[in-house]
Design a protein around this motif. Sequence first.
Motif, PDB file in Angstrom:
ATOM      1  N   TRP A  82       0.815  -1.213   0.000  1.00 59.96           N
ATOM      2  CA  TRP A  82       0.000   0.000   0.000  1.00 59.96           C
ATOM      3  C   TRP A  82       0.848   1.263   0.000  1.00 59.96           C
ATOM      4  CZ3 TRP A  82      -4.580   0.272  -1.804  1.00 59.96           C
ATOM      5  CH2 TRP A  82      -5.458  -0.801  -1.692  1.00 59.96           C
ATOM      6  N   ALA A  83       2.124   1.159  -0.444  1.00 60.23           N
ATOM      7  CA  ALA A  83       2.883   2.364  -0.748  1.00 60.23           C
ATOM      8  C   ALA A  83       2.174   3.087  -1.888  1.00 60.23           C
ATOM      9  CB  ALA A  83       4.305   2.000  -1.149  1.00 60.23           C
ATOM     10  N   LYS A  84       2.173   4.414  -1.868  1.00 59.86           N
ATOM     11  CA  LYS A  84       1.397   5.183  -2.837  1.00 59.86           C
ATOM     12  C   LYS A  84       2.234   6.328  -3.397  1.00 59.86           C
ATOM     13  CE  LYS A  84      -2.578   4.523   0.250  1.00 59.86           C
ATOM     14  NZ  LYS A  84      -3.532   5.212   1.152  1.00 59.86           N
ATOM     15  N   THR A  85       2.120   6.542  -4.681  1.00 64.15           N
ATOM     16  CA  THR A  85       2.684   7.728  -5.307  1.00 64.15           C
ATOM     17  C   THR A  85       1.843   8.074  -6.514  1.00 64.15           C
ATOM     18  OG1 THR A  85       4.722   8.751  -6.138  1.00 64.15           O
ATOM     19  CG2 THR A  85       4.320   6.465  -6.781  1.00 64.15           C
ATOM     20  N   GLY A  86       1.620   9.366  -6.722  1.00 68.13           N
ATOM     21  CA  GLY A  86       0.756   9.774  -7.814  1.00 68.13           C
ATOM     22  C   GLY A  86       0.470  11.250  -7.752  1.00 68.13           C
ATOM     23  N   ILE A  87      -0.750  11.654  -8.132  1.00 65.35           N
ATOM     24  CA  ILE A  87      -1.132  13.054  -8.164  1.00 65.35           C
ATOM     25  C   ILE A  87      -2.356  13.266  -7.280  1.00 65.35           C
ATOM     26  CG2 ILE A  87      -0.098  13.566 -10.393  1.00 65.35           C
ATOM     27  CD1 ILE A  87      -2.684  13.017 -11.756  1.00 65.35           C
ATOM     28  N   ILE A  88      -2.414  14.459  -6.695  1.00 63.03           N
ATOM     29  CA  ILE A  88      -3.432  14.724  -5.687  1.00 63.03           C
ATOM     30  C   ILE A  88      -3.872  16.178  -5.760  1.00 63.03           C
ATOM     31  CG2 ILE A  88      -1.682  15.245  -3.926  1.00 63.03           C
ATOM     32  CD1 ILE A  88      -3.547  14.012  -1.830  1.00 63.03           C
TER      33      ILE A  88
END
Length: 480
Positions: A82-88
């Motif tokens: 559940w590591a997360k990286t992206g746009i927000i």
Amino acid sequence: MAGALLATIVVGLLGTAAPAPGGRDGDSVSYPKGPDGEAVNDSFYFVHKVLTGDGTLTVPLRSLTGVADTGTGKTAPGAQPWAKTGIIVKESLTQGSPYAAVMATGGHGVRMQYNYTHDTAGPPGKVTQEFPRWLRLVRSGDSLTGYASTDGSHWTKVGHAKLPGLARTVQAGLFATSPEAKQDTVAGTGFSPAVATGTFGRPGLTGGWSQSAWNGTQVGGDAGTSGSYTNTTEGGFTQTDSGGFTVTGAGDIAPVVGGPVMGVGFSVENFLVGTFAGLVVMIAVSTVFITGEYRHGLLRMTMTATPLRGRVLGAKGLVAGGVAFAIGLAAAAITLPLGERSARGRGFLVFPITSATEARVVAGTGLLCAATAVLALGAGALLRRSSTAVALVIASIVLPFLLATSGILPPGVSQWLLRATPAAGFAIQQTLPQYAQVLSVYEPSTGYYPLAPWVGLAVLGGYAALAFGLAMVRLRGRDV
């Protein structure tokens, strides 16, 4: 029954009277709260700029990597699931503020998540240099839509979020975060810190974006209850000559599920731990309510005065169950505010719940006590011996509860006990939520019951009805 009330309150308060960790006695501490009032983790590294009004952010994600502490003084490569990286897009840099994000994860593919509790699955698969992923987030008023693509040309809609009242001016950009990683250590299976790194290409912007440079901010001074690094220097970003970014962060953007059982706070049901002590007293009183008449020969006189035997047992059930309900209701109503005030005064966090959930816990505790009293009365009428009936009911309710929640049994056995025995009724006191998108230990020893609150109470109610029905049959079919 007054003794049962006292036992429930005293044991509940003494059981949560430990000194606060880290010398925080008297500090004012609380969980960040999300838009719906739920406790949240909101800690990540954010590379952002201002977006005013509508706009679109599109970026290629080249890779998602990570590092986890193995618990043995060494680190191991690999992003945890559940590591997360992206746009927000986030209303502000304040923890708990509304947001919507589209992201890649370490083991669950592309997701769209918003306002902490909402999660929508997108295309599966890991992001690597060989298999990059393009992400897009479109804002139109208070509506946000997430998309994903494998080539930057053909797009798949991942999900849609509506954030009522979202401010016109928001912060938007790239992020990275990683909750704790599950690792096998010498001491056994546990959780240990982790970080995640996302490698992005040059972002594409349309709409009301600020012309200022990108800024890097650590949102949240720590990782909340996620167990990741609390040192803010672990997060950061670099910008390449081509306009891309490498972003590293730790923590989580998700609802809290494990905090109250990780030594930093309490959940509401922790203050009701004394219920088992009160039930022991109620079981004894309810059993003797019928066996005492057998022992002294008074039941024959009762039946002479009231020949309808079913009515006699029914009346006893109403009295025992009604008084037990009142005692349980009063005990919960008294213990909860006292426990919460005491815990907060000593610097502990208290897991927030809605008024409806608190009302369910208070009323449910009364119903738990009432059903137990009726079960004990039925067992007493069936066995006609106080000691045997009391021991049997305690062994079927209190003992399974203590064994299952103490952690001394394997999780599978503990869950079975809280499904198949009358101890399932304790589920009515549970307030801790369980989310598929949050890594935690969802076991009875950490406060999670295998049955939903009302389902668990129904199991206990079924046992009470069975015992009472059999007692009714026996009382009518045999001489007193």
